[in-house]
Design an enzyme around this catalytic site. Structure first.
Site, PDB file in Angstrom:
ATOM      1  N   LYS A  72      10.982   6.412  -3.158  1.00  0.00           N
ATOM      2  CA  LYS A  72      10.917   7.303  -1.993  1.00  0.00           C
ATOM      3  C   LYS A  72      12.253   7.428  -1.249  1.00  0.00           C
ATOM      4  O   LYS A  72      12.566   8.483  -0.713  1.00  0.00           O
ATOM      5  CB  LYS A  72       9.855   6.810  -1.007  1.00  0.00           C
ATOM      6  CG  LYS A  72       8.421   6.985  -1.482  1.00  0.00           C
ATOM      7  CD  LYS A  72       7.455   6.550  -0.390  1.00  0.00           C
ATOM      8  CE  LYS A  72       6.021   6.655  -0.828  1.00  0.00           C
ATOM      9  NZ  LYS A  72       5.072   6.365   0.255  1.00  0.00           N
ATOM     10  N   ASP A 108       3.294  11.175   4.621  1.00  0.00           N
ATOM     11  CA  ASP A 108       2.482   9.979   4.918  1.00  0.00           C
ATOM     12  C   ASP A 108       2.086   9.902   6.397  1.00  0.00           C
ATOM     13  O   ASP A 108       0.937   9.589   6.726  1.00  0.00           O
ATOM     14  CB  ASP A 108       3.245   8.703   4.536  1.00  0.00           C
ATOM     15  CG  ASP A 108       3.156   8.395   3.045  1.00  0.00           C
ATOM     16  OD1 ASP A 108       2.223   8.882   2.383  1.00  0.00           O
ATOM     17  OD2 ASP A 108       4.030   7.663   2.548  1.00  0.00           O
TER      18      ASP A 108
HETATM   19  N1  LIG Z   1      -3.412   5.005   2.068  1.00  0.00           N
HETATM   20  C1  LIG Z   1      -2.223   5.522   1.768  1.00  0.00           C
HETATM   21  O1  LIG Z   1      -2.074   6.735   1.621  1.00  0.00           O
HETATM   22  C2  LIG Z   1      -1.044   4.605   1.657  1.00  0.00           C
HETATM   23  C3  LIG Z   1       0.258   5.126   1.703  1.00  0.00           C
HETATM   24  C4  LIG Z   1       1.330   4.236   1.613  1.00  0.00           C
HETATM   25  C5  LIG Z   1       1.087   2.862   1.479  1.00  0.00           C
HETATM   26  N2  LIG Z   1      -0.196   2.405   1.428  1.00  0.00           N
HETATM   27  C6  LIG Z   1      -0.462   0.957   1.321  1.00  0.00           C
HETATM   28  O2  LIG Z   1       0.227   0.294   2.364  1.00  0.00           O
HETATM   29  C7  LIG Z   1       0.644  -1.000   1.931  1.00  0.00           C
HETATM   30  C8  LIG Z   1       2.142  -1.183   2.206  1.00  0.00           C
HETATM   31  O3  LIG Z   1       2.898  -0.232   1.485  1.00  0.00           O
HETATM   32  P1  LIG Z   1       4.456  -0.021   1.807  1.00  0.00           P
HETATM   33  O4  LIG Z   1       4.892   1.124   0.971  1.00  0.00           O
HETATM   34  O5  LIG Z   1       4.687   0.031   3.281  1.00  0.00           O
HETATM   35  O6  LIG Z   1       5.078  -1.382   1.213  1.00  0.00           O
HETATM   36  P2  LIG Z   1       6.472  -2.087   1.581  1.00  0.00           P
HETATM   37  O7  LIG Z   1       7.487  -1.083   2.034  1.00  0.00           O
HETATM   38  O8  LIG Z   1       6.792  -2.954   0.417  1.00  0.00           O
HETATM   39  O9  LIG Z   1       6.124  -3.025   2.841  1.00  0.00           O
HETATM   40  C9  LIG Z   1       5.256  -4.116   2.683  1.00  0.00           C
HETATM   41  C10 LIG Z   1       4.874  -4.672   4.050  1.00  0.00           C
HETATM   42  O10 LIG Z   1       3.913  -5.708   3.828  1.00  0.00           O
HETATM   43  C11 LIG Z   1       4.412  -6.944   4.360  1.00  0.00           C
HETATM   44  N3  LIG Z   1       3.978  -8.053   3.506  1.00  0.00           N
HETATM   45  C12 LIG Z   1       3.952  -8.074   2.156  1.00  0.00           C
HETATM   46  N4  LIG Z   1       3.466  -9.263   1.734  1.00  0.00           N
HETATM   47  C13 LIG Z   1       3.198  -9.996   2.849  1.00  0.00           C
HETATM   48  C14 LIG Z   1       2.676 -11.307   3.072  1.00  0.00           C
HETATM   49  N5  LIG Z   1       2.321 -12.100   2.055  1.00  0.00           N
HETATM   50  N6  LIG Z   1       2.503 -11.723   4.348  1.00  0.00           N
HETATM   51  C15 LIG Z   1       2.851 -10.916   5.373  1.00  0.00           C
HETATM   52  N7  LIG Z   1       3.359  -9.664   5.240  1.00  0.00           N
HETATM   53  C16 LIG Z   1       3.519  -9.212   3.975  1.00  0.00           C
HETATM   54  C17 LIG Z   1       5.915  -6.778   4.389  1.00  0.00           C
HETATM   55  O11 LIG Z   1       6.452  -7.678   5.324  1.00  0.00           O
HETATM   56  P3  LIG Z   1       8.002  -8.194   5.229  1.00  0.00           P
HETATM   57  O12 LIG Z   1       8.831  -7.089   5.802  1.00  0.00           O
HETATM   58  O13 LIG Z   1       8.001  -9.428   6.036  1.00  0.00           O
HETATM   59  O14 LIG Z   1       8.278  -8.428   3.757  1.00  0.00           O
HETATM   60  C18 LIG Z   1       6.026  -5.316   4.810  1.00  0.00           C
HETATM   61  O15 LIG Z   1       5.807  -5.174   6.193  1.00  0.00           O
HETATM   62  C19 LIG Z   1       0.257  -1.098   0.468  1.00  0.00           C
HETATM   63  O16 LIG Z   1      -0.972  -1.785   0.388  1.00  0.00           O
HETATM   64  C20 LIG Z   1       0.083   0.352   0.037  1.00  0.00           C
HETATM   65  O17 LIG Z   1      -0.847   0.499  -1.014  1.00  0.00           O
HETATM   66  C21 LIG Z   1      -1.260   3.245   1.512  1.00  0.00           C
END
Ligand SMILES: NC(=O)c1ccc[n+]([C@@H]2O[C@H](COP(=O)([O-])OP(=O)(O)OC[C@H]3O[C@@H](n4cnc5c(N)ncnc54)[C@H](OP(=O)(O)O)[C@@H]3O)[C@@H](O)[C@H]2O)c1
Length: 282
Positions: A72, A108
């Site tokens: 992205k 999003d």
């Molecule tokens: N419904 C939808 O349309 C949609 C759209 C986009 C994303 N999503 C979902 O949203 C989620 C995040 O996606 P993203 O793209 O934002 O991912 P990302 O950019 O990789 O960010 C991941 C986030 O999760 C946190 N995290 C990961 N593992 C963790 C743990 N063990 N303990 C605490 N915090 C943790 C990270 O914290 P740190 O910064 O501390 O690493 C960060 O804030 C995913 O489940 C994805 O499937 C859904």
């Protein structure tokens, strides 16, 4: 599915990996429902191949592309122009091919707003949102909320990342602050009754569905709406706990549909068949 002819247009989702994506089922069902002559495929694009992939959109005159993790941010510099939202959050999830001019947007945040507003949650200067996470989806969500003037408290495991997010959007009408990612920090942010608690972290997502963010459920008012961006599993442990507490909840499926619907409308110029898209991802 549309019968494929010499005139059929091609749209795609790019990710790495991408095989798990629900978008092909959703968009192909939607194209078929409105009789639009296009097919939608999932293409695995390694990050080092992003420039070639964008050249391919022009070479093959693709209808449009959805872009997912980890592309992205990487895709942006290869496009001709991007929306103000995409520029602000630093990411593109939708490419629109306007006669060879490639324009990028991030749908999003708008998809998230449409999803929670469909439940009756008001997003305005009176509302206060507690957002767990500061990753890519949090940037889209926080931007959308603060642009509307809503107040946002961010709790992220990596506190610096939360602070950076708050600083990046300090110019928006809504006030953005940070709290600790633990029961005390999140509890303090929820005190007094927040409008909504939004989990944008991947905590609780398959295959780690037994994980739950450190939300003190006893501090959660039943008036607070609880949303999780995760849609696999359909109900995370956070949503189960919130529902048992008496809160209204929503998983990430409606946001997935709504962000896809905006892309679909850009490509086809036709209102998206939301119910068909909802059924397709089920
Ligand atoms: N419904 C939808 O349309 C949609 C759209 C986009 C994303 N999503 C979902 O949203 C989620 C995040 O996606 P993203 O793209 O934002 O991912 P990302 O950019 O990789 O960010 C991941 C986030 O999760 C946190 N995290 C990961 N593992 C963790 C743990 N063990 N303990 C605490 N915090 C943790 C990270 O914290 P740190 O910064 O501390 O690493 C960060 O804030 C995913 O489940 C994805 O499937 C859904």
């Amino acid at each position: 599915m549309i019968p494929i002819s010499g005139k059929t247009r091609v749209a795609a989702v790019w990710g790495y990996p991408v095989a798990h994506s629900a978008s092909p089922a959703m968009h192909n069902a939607a194209f078929a429902a409105i009789g639009f002559d296009a097919v939608y495929v999932a293409l695995s694009v390694a990050p080092e191949n992003i420039a070639g992939a964008v050249a391919g959109v022009r070479a093959f005159d693709l209808l449009g592309v959805n872009v997912t993790v980890p592309l992205k941010e990487l895709v942006m510099p290869h496009l001709d122009s991007v929306s103000e939202t995409a520029r602000a959050i630093g990411a593109v999830n939708t490419i629109v091919n306007r006669n060879g001019e490639l324009w990028g947007d991030s749908t999003d945040g708008a998809g998230f707003l449409a999803a929670i507003e469909s439940t009756g949650v008001a997003v305005n200067t009176e509302s206060r949102f507690v957002v767990l996470g500061a990753g890519g989806s949090a940037r889209a969500v926080v931007y959308a909320l603060a642009e509307r003037g809503a107040n946002v408290v961010i709790a992220n495991r990596n506190a610096d990342r939360a602070q950076t997010l708050a600083n990046d959007f300090a110019h928006l009408p809504g006030q953005i602050t940070r709290t600790d990612y633990d029961e005390a920090g999140i509890g303090a942010a929820l005190a007094g009754g927040a409008t909504a608690l939004i989990n944008t972290t991947s905590v609780g997502m398959q295959p780690n569905a037994d994980a739950i963010p450190p939300v003190p459920i006893a501090a959660l008012s039943s008036e607070t709406f609880v949303a999780d961006l995760i849609y696999k599993p359909r109900e995370t442990l956070l949503l189960v706990a919130a529902r048992e507490r008496g809160c209204q909840t929503q998983n990430g499926a409606e946001m997935l549909v709504r962000q896809g619907a905006i892309a679909f409308e850009y490509w086809t110029g036709t209102p998206a068949p939301l119910d068909i898209m909802r059924q397709a991802i089920r």
